[in-house]
Enzyme design. Sequence first.
Site, short mmCIF file in Angstrom:
data_model
loop_
_atom_site.label_atom_id
_atom_site.label_comp_id
_atom_site.label_asym_id
_atom_site.label_seq_id
_atom_site.Cartn_x
_atom_site.Cartn_y
_atom_site.Cartn_z
CE LYS A 53 -74.93 36.23 -5.52
NZ LYS A 53 -74.96 37.06 -7.21
CD GLN A 97 -73.47 39.85 -9.26
OE1 GLN A 97 -72.89 38.17 -8.62
NE2 GLN A 97 -74.66 39.47 -9.63
CG ASP A 120 -74.73 32.10 -10.38
OD1 ASP A 120 -75.03 32.00 -9.25
OD2 ASP A 120 -74.18 32.86 -11.85
#
Length: 315
Positions: A53, A97, A120
């Site tokens: 990422k 995460q 997200d």
Amino acid sequence: MAASILDGNKIASEIKAEVATEVKAMAAAGTRPSLAVILAGHNPASEIYVRGKVKSSEEVGIYSEQLTPPDTISTEELLEMVIKLNQRDEIDGILVQLPLPSQVDSKKILMAVDPAKDVDGFHPVNVGFLSTQRPGLVPCTPAGILEILRRSNVPIAGQQAVVVGRSDIVGKPTAMLLINGNATVTVCHSKTRELPGVCRRADILVAAIGRAGMVTRDFVKPGATVIDVGMNKVTDRAEFDRLFAGNARREETFRSKGSTLVGDVHPEVAEVAGKLTPVPGGVGPLTIAMLMANTVRAAKLRRGSRVPAFAGERS
Ligand code: NDP
């Protein structure tokens, strides 16, 4: 006839190139989209994902920042970290995460992320925006699936779509995006009866189950588009033989690494489907590309800019 293979790496590169162009234009106007990633503890798989990422952010020109609290972090300490990021105006996207260390209340943390920075797309506010077709932030993997379909000219409106899997992260938001795109959608799960027969009705079949090679040819209508979201590591020889007997390339990987990555779709489906995403190299690369796109989208939405509608959003 063998299915045509939908190249996720190629589509992801196209999207990243578009994002890079947008980032450049925004930078010229004095804004640099930025992403903060929280990686708590030392989970090797998470470390690899986060590295990917951060690397992609650099490639497209997004500023990224990594916060790496220790395994022992408490829910309260992590909450404080998220709140600080919420307050920093120059941060556009916040990604926590998963999985978080076991002592941390993950739901509490995800709920604390400012929905405007929730790249997200997991916050209930964004889930609500998606289900009411309002501009918001859409979860990356489902958004990537829609991009694969659109960019491969697979019609969605009026088609029968079947999604196997109803998770909050993949199955449900994918079904919602397909509904918003005017498909007729059936969602299946572990309690669905006559699963192969239900799946055989699909023009578009999405497998997001987490079971190696479960979707065999008898699940697939000839010519259907099959999207394989699954990422399963096969280490068992008998399982390997069930899936890849006679595949020299896979055999070599399996011998050298002791494992191979396989989707939820059995390789024999390539003989029946019209279009098929491979694993690896199908949906996976889109997840990071859409995170980049979401960060730019968040940066624009936060500044009150108009953004193009996403799969059936009311603009
Ligand atoms: P979950 O485990 O959260 O959900 C799995 C879903 O599959 C559940 O809804 C479950 O039903 C259903 N299911 C399980 N077994 C069966 C069965 N025998 N028949 C029918 N349905 C079944 O997984 P995720 O949604 O998070 O992930 C799914 C897969 O996608 C995994 O392999 C994961 O690794 C992969 N993935 C890939 C990503 C990528 O970037 N390519 C990103 C995210 C996930 P029930 O609800 O009844 O339990």
